[in-house]
Design a protein around this motif. Structure first.
Motif, mmCIF file in Angstrom:
data_model
loop_
_atom_site.group_PDB
_atom_site.id
_atom_site.type_symbol
_atom_site.label_atom_id
_atom_site.label_comp_id
_atom_site.label_asym_id
_atom_site.label_seq_id
_atom_site.Cartn_x
_atom_site.Cartn_y
_atom_site.Cartn_z
ATOM 1 N N GLN A 70 0.837 -1.192 0.000
ATOM 2 C CA GLN A 70 0.000 0.000 0.000
ATOM 3 C C GLN A 70 0.873 1.242 0.000
ATOM 4 O OE1 GLN A 70 -2.913 0.062 3.082
ATOM 5 N NE2 GLN A 70 -3.695 2.093 2.580
ATOM 6 N N GLY A 71 0.534 2.200 -0.853
ATOM 7 C CA GLY A 71 1.317 3.422 -0.952
ATOM 8 C C GLY A 71 0.729 4.546 -0.127
ATOM 9 N N ALA A 72 1.498 5.618 -0.030
ATOM 10 C CA ALA A 72 1.038 6.807 0.684
ATOM 11 C C ALA A 72 -0.131 7.439 -0.058
ATOM 12 C CB ALA A 72 2.182 7.803 0.810
ATOM 13 N N GLU A 73 -0.947 8.147 0.688
ATOM 14 C CA GLU A 73 -2.052 8.855 0.071
ATOM 15 C C GLU A 73 -1.525 9.970 -0.821
ATOM 16 O OE1 GLU A 73 -4.565 10.161 3.200
ATOM 17 O OE2 GLU A 73 -4.984 8.130 3.937
ATOM 18 N N VAL A 74 -2.229 10.236 -1.908
ATOM 19 C CA VAL A 74 -1.797 11.261 -2.849
ATOM 20 C C VAL A 74 -2.940 12.221 -3.127
ATOM 21 C CG1 VAL A 74 -0.109 9.722 -3.944
ATOM 22 C CG2 VAL A 74 -2.443 9.848 -4.866
ATOM 23 N N ILE A 75 -2.578 13.383 -3.658
ATOM 24 C CA ILE A 75 -3.558 14.405 -4.032
ATOM 25 C C ILE A 75 -3.574 14.497 -5.554
ATOM 26 C CG2 ILE A 75 -4.175 16.840 -3.902
ATOM 27 C CD1 ILE A 75 -2.705 16.936 -1.209
ATOM 28 N N LEU A 76 -4.689 14.164 -6.147
ATOM 29 C CA LEU A 76 -4.810 14.210 -7.601
ATOM 30 C C LEU A 76 -5.028 15.637 -8.089
ATOM 31 C CD1 LEU A 76 -7.117 11.146 -8.359
ATOM 32 C CD2 LEU A 76 -4.649 11.310 -8.706
ATOM 33 N N VAL A 77 -4.393 15.966 -9.218
ATOM 34 C CA VAL A 77 -4.651 17.241 -9.885
ATOM 35 C C VAL A 77 -5.946 17.105 -10.672
ATOM 36 C CG1 VAL A 77 -3.825 18.827 -11.663
ATOM 37 C CG2 VAL A 77 -2.212 17.831 -10.019
ATOM 38 N N LYS A 161 3.998 0.221 5.882
ATOM 39 C CA LYS A 161 4.160 -1.079 6.532
ATOM 40 C C LYS A 161 2.793 -1.573 7.014
ATOM 41 C CE LYS A 161 8.733 0.251 8.280
ATOM 42 N NZ LYS A 161 9.552 0.434 9.508
ATOM 43 N N GLU A 162 2.768 -2.810 7.488
ATOM 44 C CA GLU A 162 1.496 -3.370 7.954
ATOM 45 C C GLU A 162 0.924 -2.586 9.128
ATOM 46 O OE1 GLU A 162 1.817 -7.490 8.782
ATOM 47 O OE2 GLU A 162 2.242 -8.067 6.695
ATOM 48 N N MET A 167 7.675 3.326 5.289
ATOM 49 C CA MET A 167 9.073 2.990 5.061
ATOM 50 C C MET A 167 9.793 4.222 4.516
ATOM 51 S SD MET A 167 8.523 -0.670 3.086
ATOM 52 C CE MET A 167 10.266 -0.760 2.665
ATOM 53 N N ASP A 168 11.132 4.192 4.558
ATOM 54 C CA ASP A 168 11.895 5.234 3.877
ATOM 55 C C ASP A 168 11.566 5.185 2.390
ATOM 56 O OD1 ASP A 168 13.103 6.026 6.231
ATOM 57 O OD2 ASP A 168 14.883 4.763 5.923
#
Length: 388
Positions: A70-77, A161-162, A167-168
């Motif tokens: 799972q990735g970090a949350e993002v802000i869509l343009v 992470k779970e 993570m870095d």
């Protein structure tokens, strides 16, 4: 001491670290779209979605492979980008509009990748599981000249992470795409690690050759095509071209030898989309197509994002740029000089990408020095040979 030998002494640790990173990226799943998106569509954040499926397959048998990171949350343009607005400017020439369409692919993106076999051609055929993955990557403009544009993709992955902590950031030099206006020749893949120069059809005035390179800047495929511009989108469709198996396939498949397919790039107000239609082909002993196993459709979406931390990718690219410029120069000179080449994946037990990634990170190297250039050429000679 020879640079290649210096590298070998450190290769075990570096290979383990890089291998683990690429394995993590290869296992990246379809999450990472951000909580706002999940709420908007009403999706269960733990449920992987896929459509355009084999409806009569046993439930669960055709779940996508690719992992569940799972990735970090993002802000869509959500508003049309400045690049899109420049592309819509009235009164510019066809070539300049083509160039602006290509340049509009640069920038910050959330990416998603979907591949699914749609037709099987052999007796007893059973479809392979679909593949889904995601990433966050910045596309840098390396070269912007009237007849050539080079775009370098750099992945900057913020993986959770779970326990929900981050993570870095993971930074990996990804693929590169070069666009050459009315290029008279290109090198095409012939199977069995061979590449041969061929002429582009003379009547293709206004065409662009797209050359796609792997993470180590070795060639992946080249194809000619033309840009078409409409009132609200621009698109480029390639001729059919041969290409080696991608990492998502050669790491799990040994039953076919080459992909034969077409690419379709479409520019939208807030990003771009790459569509593929590929045949999975088994070659005969003479390098010709003996059997086609299946047809595969692929879809990669590049959606612009804002307020993402690209500094780790910027730092990597600035730090390693002199080295990769030398590698690009090596390939440019080789393509200009050689009509036929064989490119090996490994030499002395080391993959090309691991060797070159390692060299790129070596501190204190002056890549303008003739001795270091000679070392690079000696390394490449272990992987690239030229049949008579």
């Amino acid at each position: 001491m020879n640079l290649f030998r210096r590298k070998q002494r450190k290769s075990a640790l570096f290979a383990a670290a890089l291998g683990a990173t690429l394995a993590l990226l290869a296992s990246a799943g379809v999450r990472g779209y951000g909580q706002a998106d999940k709420e908007d569509i009403g999706a269960d954040p733990n449920e992987r979605q896929y459509t355009f499926s084999w409806q009569y397959a046993v439930s669960g048998d055709m779940a996508p492979r690719g992992g569940t990171t799972q990735g970090a949350e993002v802000i869509l343009v959500t508003e049309p980008s400045p690049e899109w607005l420049r592309l819509q400017e009235p009164g510019i020439s066809k070539k300049e509009r083509d160039r602006r369409a290509i340049l509009s692919m640069a920038g910050p993106y959330r990416t998603s990748f979907d591949f699914i076999e749609t037709i099987g051609f052999t007796h007893g055929y059973a479809p392979s599981n679909p593949y889904q993955s995601w990433g966050t990557e910045y596309v840098y403009v390396v070269t912007d000249e009237p007849d050539i544009i080079q775009l370098q993709h750099i992945l900057v992955m913020e993986v959770k992470k779970e326990d929900g902590s981050a993570m870095d950031p993971i930074v990996v030099k990804h693929w590169r795409q070069d666009w050459m206006f009315e290029a008279p020749t290109m090198h095409t893949f012939k199977g069995n690690r061979e590449w041969k120069k061929q002429a582009v059809r003379a009547e293709r005035r206004g065409h662009w050759v797209q050359a796609v390179y792997q993470v180590d800047d070795s060639p992946r495929y080249m194809a000619a095509g033309e840009w078409q511009h409409t009132a609200n989108f621009s698109s480029w469709k390639s001729d059919e071209t041969w290409r080696p198996l991608p990492r998502r396939e050669f790491s799990v498949r040994q039953d076919y030898d080459v992909l034969i397919g077409t690419n379709h790039h479409t520019i939208t107000p807030t990003g771009w989309v790459q569509e593929e239609q590929n045949l999975k082909v088994v070659l005969n002993g003479r390098g010709g197509a003996a059997e086609v196993l299946a047809r595969e459709n692929g879809l990669a979406r590049y959606e612009r994002i804002a307020e993402f931390n690209w500094l780790p990718g910027d730092d990597y690219w600035e730090r390693t740029k002199p080295f990769w410029a030398k590698v690009r120069a090596y390939w440019s000179e080789t393509f200009a000089r050689e009509d036929h080449m064989v490119i090996a994946k490994q030499a002395d037990g080391a993959h090309m990408f691991m060797t070159l990634f390692q060299m790129a990170e070596e501190p204190g190297i002056d890549w303008s020095a003739s001795s270091e250039q000679a070392n690079l050429e000696a390394v490449m000679a272990r992987y690239v040979t030229f049949p008579p």
